[in-house]
Design an enzyme around this catalytic site. Structure first.
Site, PDB file in Angstrom:
ATOM      1  N   SER A  65       3.232  19.314  43.840  1.00 47.95           N
ATOM      2  CA  SER A  65       4.480  18.188  43.065  1.00 47.95           C
ATOM      3  C   SER A  65       5.550  19.168  43.523  1.00 47.95           C
ATOM      4  O   SER A  65       5.389  20.176  43.502  1.00 47.95           O
ATOM      5  CB  SER A  65       3.503  18.629  41.513  1.00 47.95           C
ATOM      6  OG  SER A  65       4.574  18.287  40.805  1.00 47.95           O
ATOM      7  N   TYR A 106       1.431  22.776  34.450  1.00 53.30           N
ATOM      8  CA  TYR A 106       0.667  22.796  34.551  1.00 53.30           C
ATOM      9  C   TYR A 106       1.216  22.805  36.438  1.00 53.30           C
ATOM     10  O   TYR A 106       0.433  23.323  37.340  1.00 53.30           O
ATOM     11  CB  TYR A 106       1.067  20.657  34.945  1.00 53.30           C
ATOM     12  CG  TYR A 106       1.137  20.025  35.795  1.00 53.30           C
ATOM     13  CD1 TYR A 106       2.225  19.861  36.471  1.00 53.30           C
ATOM     14  CD2 TYR A 106       0.051  19.825  36.408  1.00 53.30           C
ATOM     15  CE1 TYR A 106       2.464  18.745  37.578  1.00 53.30           C
ATOM     16  CE2 TYR A 106      -0.465  18.837  37.235  1.00 53.30           C
ATOM     17  CZ  TYR A 106       1.200  18.421  37.835  1.00 53.30           C
ATOM     18  OH  TYR A 106       1.347  17.554  39.157  1.00 53.30           O
ATOM     19  N   LYS A 149      -0.383  24.891  40.253  1.00 48.73           N
ATOM     20  CA  LYS A 149      -0.248  23.963  41.709  1.00 48.73           C
ATOM     21  C   LYS A 149       0.231  25.114  42.112  1.00 48.73           C
ATOM     22  O   LYS A 149      -0.489  25.038  43.317  1.00 48.73           O
ATOM     23  CB  LYS A 149       0.917  23.062  41.340  1.00 48.73           C
ATOM     24  CG  LYS A 149       0.891  21.390  40.803  1.00 48.73           C
ATOM     25  CD  LYS A 149      -1.010  21.133  41.421  1.00 48.73           C
ATOM     26  CE  LYS A 149      -0.873  19.516  40.684  1.00 48.73           C
ATOM     27  NZ  LYS A 149      -2.751  18.833  41.369  1.00 48.73           N
TER      28      LYS A 149
HETATM   29  C1  WQD Z   1      11.372  11.168  35.094  1.00 50.89           C
HETATM   30  C2  WQD Z   1      12.729  10.607  34.089  1.00 50.89           C
HETATM   31  C3  WQD Z   1      13.016  11.778  32.141  1.00 50.89           C
HETATM   32  C4  WQD Z   1       9.893   8.608  30.371  1.00 50.89           C
HETATM   33  C5  WQD Z   1       6.558  14.113  36.294  1.00 50.89           C
HETATM   34  C6  WQD Z   1       6.073  15.596  36.597  1.00 50.89           C
HETATM   35  C7  WQD Z   1       6.076  14.948  37.881  1.00 50.89           C
HETATM   36  C8  WQD Z   1       4.985  14.647  38.456  1.00 50.89           C
HETATM   37  C9  WQD Z   1       5.926  12.830  38.454  1.00 50.89           C
HETATM   38  C10 WQD Z   1       3.208  15.375  38.715  1.00 50.89           C
HETATM   39  C11 WQD Z   1      13.358  11.591  33.471  1.00 50.89           C
HETATM   40  C12 WQD Z   1      13.089   9.992  31.280  1.00 50.89           C
HETATM   41  C13 WQD Z   1      11.130   9.411  31.023  1.00 50.89           C
HETATM   42  C14 WQD Z   1      10.322   8.342  28.787  1.00 50.89           C
HETATM   43  C15 WQD Z   1      12.827   8.328  29.784  1.00 50.89           C
HETATM   44  N1  WQD Z   1       4.117  14.491  37.816  1.00 50.89           N
HETATM   45  N2  WQD Z   1      12.725   9.320  30.763  1.00 50.89           N
HETATM   46  N3  WQD Z   1      11.959   8.272  28.917  1.00 50.89           N
HETATM   47  O1  WQD Z   1       9.260  14.656  34.616  1.00 50.89           O
HETATM   48  O2  WQD Z   1      10.683  13.695  37.055  1.00 50.89           O
HETATM   49  O3  WQD Z   1       7.840  14.258  36.977  1.00 50.89           O
HETATM   50  O4  WQD Z   1       5.919  13.367  36.712  1.00 50.89           O
HETATM   51  O5  WQD Z   1       3.322  15.928  39.541  1.00 50.89           O
HETATM   52  O6  WQD Z   1       5.301  16.841  38.487  1.00 50.89           O
HETATM   53  O7  WQD Z   1       7.036  16.345  36.607  1.00 50.89           O
HETATM   54  O8  WQD Z   1       9.569  11.765  36.137  1.00 50.89           O
HETATM   55  O9  WQD Z   1       8.702  10.095  34.860  1.00 50.89           O
HETATM   56  O10 WQD Z   1       8.552  11.884  32.896  1.00 50.89           O
HETATM   57  O11 WQD Z   1      10.568  11.182  33.865  1.00 50.89           O
HETATM   58  O12 WQD Z   1      13.553   8.685  29.510  1.00 50.89           O
HETATM   59  O13 WQD Z   1       9.889   7.227  28.192  1.00 50.89           O
HETATM   60  O14 WQD Z   1      12.888   9.611  33.323  1.00 50.89           O
HETATM   61  O15 WQD Z   1      13.489  12.197  30.859  1.00 50.89           O
HETATM   62  O16 WQD Z   1      14.878  11.858  33.483  1.00 50.89           O
HETATM   63  P1  WQD Z   1       9.051  13.637  36.230  1.00 50.89           P
HETATM   64  P2  WQD Z   1       9.049  11.272  34.085  1.00 50.89           P
END
Ligand code: WQD
Length: 339
Positions: free
Chosen positions: A124, A151, A155
């Site tokens: 990741s 997490y 990895k």
């Molecule tokens: C994306 C953006 C949030 C939810 C994570 C893991 C990564 C991978 C993918 C496993 C951010 C914003 C999110 C919400 C929001 N998973 N957001 N409201 O954090 O980039 O990556 O998931 O491998 O390892 O770290 O993805 O989709 O959680 O967030 O505003 O209800 O959307 O703040 O800016 P992220 P995400």
């Protein structure tokens, strides 16, 4: 090739099983169904127009692994099975290290015992150090690593374990694939992401608002130093990601040793841009409320996908509108997931 796909009933694993079969390979699934539905297996069988062999089991169960691997003839393993919720890993680190690190070590030992020494590992972008500068360069595979969550550390530790294994045992072939933000669903709408419990990731949250499972979307901060104040991410269609796995396992056939590749598009979108793209795709209005920042979120995370293009001959093809259209087709026909 005959490939064992651990976690093959899950979101990324199931899409990869389909692409393995489409490329003429054989796939056998091992899944404990802790974060996937057995119904995904029948959906896969229907899409692939054939029965797909699967076993329910845990990668920490050496006896189960011996039964599956002993069943014979595997050329490689694609390892998706693992826990992947960043926030949950902070509350339950022991469960995360137990499954993601100890579980993978158990899998590797049993692979060695059965003479299966080719692995594609699901890693990741979370392994990279979070750049809090306003305009960080896209991340290449040599960018500094330094995970910010248990997490991400699991990895990173598994990556180092695999690097050491390949240094000690030259007959091992390992591809580490660092995923950026995988989103979307198979164009058929028959399989897709079916998060157990409350989803944490942006696109599943948006999709659940669109289908009426959630009142509104919480936007975690719009005061970041980006073009519209919300965070930028490198969203990648799950089918593009699955196809990269085929290129990776075929690359290993040509080249033993240890390899790391980023899987991303190199293009970024803000949270507001993702919301608008989903509104276009679904024809629905996504109500949202701006709330405080989520701890650990970086303003911008982008991949530099050049090495995967050069070495795997892989480039992501589908754009955010396509990701949203395919996700909506899945979510609107399966409001409660596989159930
Ligand atoms: C994306 C953006 C949030 C939810 C994570 C893991 C990564 C991978 C993918 C496993 C951010 C914003 C999110 C919400 C929001 N998973 N957001 N409201 O954090 O980039 O990556 O998931 O491998 O390892 O770290 O993805 O989709 O959680 O967030 O505003 O209800 O959307 O703040 O800016 P992220 P995400």
């Amino acid at each position: 090739m005959k490939v064992l796909v651990t976690g093959g009933a899950g979101y990324l694993g199931s899409h990869t099983v389909l692409e393995l079969l489409a490329a003429g390979h054989e796939a056998v699934v091992l899944d404990d169904f802790s974060n996937a539905s057995p119904r995904a297996m029948s959906a896969l069988g229907m899409l692939a127009n054939r029965e797909i062999a699967w076993t329910e089991g845990d990668i920490r169960d050496a006896g189960c692994l011996d039964d599956v691997l002993g069943g014979g003839g595997f050329d490689a393993v694609m390892h998706f099975a693992g826990l992947k919720a960043v926030g949950e890993s902070v509350e339950e680190p022991l469960r995360y290290y137990g499954t993601n690190v100890a579980g993978t070590a158990c899998l590797l030992e049993r692979m060695e015992a059965h003479g299966v020494r080719t692995l594609v590992f699901s890693s990741s972008a979370t392994v990279y150090r979070v750049a809090d500068t306003e305009d960080p360069a896209p991340l290449g595979e040599n960018a500094p690593t330094g995970a910010e969550s248990p997490y991400g550390r699991t990895k990173l530790i598994v990556e180092e374990l695999l690097r050491d294994l390949c240094a000690a045992k030259p007959d091992w072939r390992v591809s580490v694939l660092r995923y950026f933000n995988a989103v979307g669903a198979h164009p058929s709408g028959v399989i897709g992401e079916d998060p157990t419990g409350v989803p944490r990731n942006l696109l599943p949250c948006i999709a659940q608002v669109a289908v009426g499972r959630r009142e509104l979307l919480e936007v975690f901060g719009n005061d970041y130093p980006t073009r519209d104040g919300t965070c930028v991410r490198d969203y990648l269609h799950v089918v593009d990601l699955a196809r990269a796995h085929i290129r990776a396992v075929e690359y290993l056939e040509r080249r033993p040793g240890f390899a790391v590749h980023n899987l991303g598009t190199g293009r970024g979108h803000t949270v507001f841009e993702a919301i608008r793209a989903f509104e276009r795709a679904s024809g629905k209005t996504i109500p949202y409320r701006i709330v405080g920042r989520r701890p650990g979120d970086a303003p911008v995370t982008l991949a530099d996908p050049e090495r995967a293009r050069e070495e795997l001959g892989w480039t992501a093809e589908w754009d955010l509108d396509r990701m949203c259209a395919d996700l909506w087709r899945w979510q609107s026909t399966h409001p409660e997931g596989f159930e």
